[in-house]
Structure formats: structure tokens, C-alpha cells
Scaffold this motif. Structure first.
Motif, PDB file in Angstrom:
ATOM      1  N   THR A  78       0.853  -1.196   0.000  1.00  0.00           N
ATOM      2  CA  THR A  78       0.000   0.000   0.000  1.00  0.00           C
ATOM      3  C   THR A  78       0.887   1.243   0.000  1.00  0.00           C
ATOM      4  O   THR A  78       2.112   1.138   0.073  1.00  0.00           O
ATOM      5  CB  THR A  78      -0.901   0.065   1.251  1.00  0.00           C
ATOM      6  OG1 THR A  78      -0.076   0.415   2.382  1.00  0.00           O
ATOM      7  CG2 THR A  78      -1.584  -1.270   1.537  1.00  0.00           C
ATOM      8  N   ASN A  79       0.239   2.414  -0.046  1.00  0.00           N
ATOM      9  CA  ASN A  79       1.013   3.659   0.094  1.00  0.00           C
ATOM     10  C   ASN A  79       0.844   4.239   1.504  1.00  0.00           C
ATOM     11  O   ASN A  79       1.065   5.419   1.731  1.00  0.00           O
ATOM     12  CB  ASN A  79       0.602   4.667  -0.975  1.00  0.00           C
ATOM     13  CG  ASN A  79      -0.839   5.104  -0.828  1.00  0.00           C
ATOM     14  OD1 ASN A  79      -1.623   4.475  -0.104  1.00  0.00           O
ATOM     15  ND2 ASN A  79      -1.204   6.183  -1.495  1.00  0.00           N
ATOM     16  N   LYS A  80       0.428   3.380   2.451  1.00  0.00           N
ATOM     17  CA  LYS A  80       0.188   3.824   3.826  1.00  0.00           C
ATOM     18  C   LYS A  80       1.493   3.859   4.618  1.00  0.00           C
ATOM     19  O   LYS A  80       2.246   2.886   4.619  1.00  0.00           O
ATOM     20  CB  LYS A  80      -0.807   2.876   4.494  1.00  0.00           C
ATOM     21  CG  LYS A  80      -1.460   3.441   5.703  1.00  0.00           C
ATOM     22  CD  LYS A  80      -2.678   2.621   6.073  1.00  0.00           C
ATOM     23  CE  LYS A  80      -3.318   3.193   7.317  1.00  0.00           C
ATOM     24  NZ  LYS A  80      -4.474   2.409   7.728  1.00  0.00           N
ATOM     25  N   VAL A  81       1.730   4.989   5.291  1.00  0.00           N
ATOM     26  CA  VAL A  81       2.973   5.206   6.029  1.00  0.00           C
ATOM     27  C   VAL A  81       2.658   5.545   7.479  1.00  0.00           C
ATOM     28  O   VAL A  81       1.697   6.267   7.754  1.00  0.00           O
ATOM     29  CB  VAL A  81       3.773   6.365   5.388  1.00  0.00           C
ATOM     30  CG1 VAL A  81       5.058   6.629   6.151  1.00  0.00           C
ATOM     31  CG2 VAL A  81       4.088   6.052   3.930  1.00  0.00           C
ATOM     32  N   ALA A  82       3.454   5.005   8.407  1.00  0.00           N
ATOM     33  CA  ALA A  82       3.295   5.329   9.826  1.00  0.00           C
ATOM     34  C   ALA A  82       4.617   5.843  10.388  1.00  0.00           C
ATOM     35  O   ALA A  82       5.675   5.273  10.117  1.00  0.00           O
ATOM     36  CB  ALA A  82       2.845   4.101  10.600  1.00  0.00           C
TER      37      ALA A  82
END
Ligand code: HEM
Length: 162
Positions: A78-82
Motif C-alpha cells: 500500500t502507500n500507507k505510512v506510519a
């Protein structure tokens, strides 16, 4: 040096050391405007995690001011970043958001602080990192506190350092 974990390839443009090229600008309705310098370090040890340290100094007095350090993870596929962040002010925070090209848009997902943190308390943070076409990195931070709505606190640009 360890090989970059493939999970981090979309963030490889962040890796290394960045130094503010001109003083950053700090503001908020409740404080006097100020100028600051900042060095950013992003590194990895082969894990699917970026390690970071941000160290800021008063532009005129050179006194150390704000510091934060932590870890960056991406949700695979995904392009989800934390961002998992600890700040010297006694704040710990998780920011999450999305990577679009070479721009990261993040906002507070969880926040906690030491029992004797200074008031007013931060309630929400948003930040944008962007690699500009001229090769400079830009960071803009906004925050909301107990008594102020979301408003810009910081703006700064950096050049890559050897
Ligand atoms: C003030 C939060 C990063 C320098 C403040 C205040 C808060 C805050 C809540 C008090 C506002 C008020 O009194 O209404 C944060 C957060 C940061 C951050 C959450 C990171 C996400 C920085 C950085 C610098 C900085 C990088 C650079 C040097 C200052 C200064 C003041 C201030 C000089 C005013 C004097 C003071 O209260 O110490 N910040 N800050 N801050 N911040 Fe930040």
C-alpha cells in the motif's frame, strides 16, 4: 551497510542526512515568531523500518531546542505510512498518512504525554514532507492545542548533506 529492504523502496528518497539550508520559520498565534535550524537523519539496518532523528536549534543563539526520534514503517503493498515518534517535550505520537510520489501527508493517529508536560497540550498534528523538483526537502507542521485550532507551527527546507 545493509541492503535496503524492498518494502522501503518508495521512501528511499528520504534516506541520509538533511540540513536546513536557510532558517526555518516557527509561528503560532500564542507565541512570538522564531527562526530555527534543523538536521534530519534517516537511516536503516536492513529491516523494513527507517530510523530517524530530528535535531532543531535556535537560529540566533544556536541553543538546542526541539528533538524527536523514531521509526517509519510502510504497510506492505500500500502507500500507507506510519511514523512512530518520541519528542523531547514529553510527547509520544503515532502519525499515519499516505505517500503520493515524493510527498508524505501525515496526521496524528495516537498521542500521549508525560503527566507533567507543559500546557497547553497538543491535541493534533499534521505534517507534510515533500521532495521538491530542485532537490530540496520541505517540511510543514501544523498543530492544534487545547486552546487553538489546527494552524501552522513550522515551515523549513533542507539540503542534502554529505
Ligand atoms: C512552542 C508543540 C516542534 C520551537 C510550542 C508549543 C507547543 C509546541 C504546544 C506551545 C504553544 C502555546 O504556548 O500555545 C510542538 C510540536 C512540535 C514542535 C508538537 C513537533 C511536531 C518544534 C520545533 C521547534 C519548536 C522543531 C524548533 C526549534 C518552539 C518554540 C516555541 C514553541 C521556540 C515557543 C516557546 C516555547 O513555548 O518554548 N511548540 N513544537 N517547536 N515551539 Fe514547538
Amino acid at each position: 551497510a545493509a541492503e535496503l529492504n524492498p518494502a522501503l523502496l518508495p521512501l528511499d528518497w528520504l534516506l541520509g542526512t538533511w540540513q536546513s539550508d536557510e532558517p526555518g520559520e516557527g509561528c503560532f498565534p500564542t507565541i512570538s515568531p522564531f527562526r530555527y535550524t534543523e538536521t534530519l537523519h534517516f537511516s536503516h539496518v536492513g529491516q523494513p523500518v527507517i530510523n530517524f532523528m530530528f535535531n532543531a536549534f535556535h537560529a540566533e543563539s544556536k541553543k538546542p531546542l526541539h528533538r524527536e526520534c523514531g521509526f517509519i514503517r510502510m504497510q506492505p503493498g500500500t502507500n500507507k505510512v506510519a511514523f512512530i515518534i518520541a519528542q523531547n517535550s514529553g510527547l509520544v505520537e503515532v502519525e499515519e498518512g499516505e505517500l503520493t510520489g515524493q510527498q508524505l501527508n501525515l496526521q496524528t493517529h495516537a498521542l500521549a504525554r508525560i503527566s507533567f508536560a507543559k500546557e497547553p497540550y497538543v491535541q493534533q498534528i499534521t505534517r507534510v514532507f515533500q521532495l521538491r523538483p530542485d532537490g530540496r526537502l520541505e517540511q510543514t507542521v501544523s498543530m492544534a492545542t487545547d486552546n487553538q485550532p489546527l494552524m501552522q507551527h513550522l515551515h523549513i527546507t533542507y539540503r542534502r548533506s554529505p
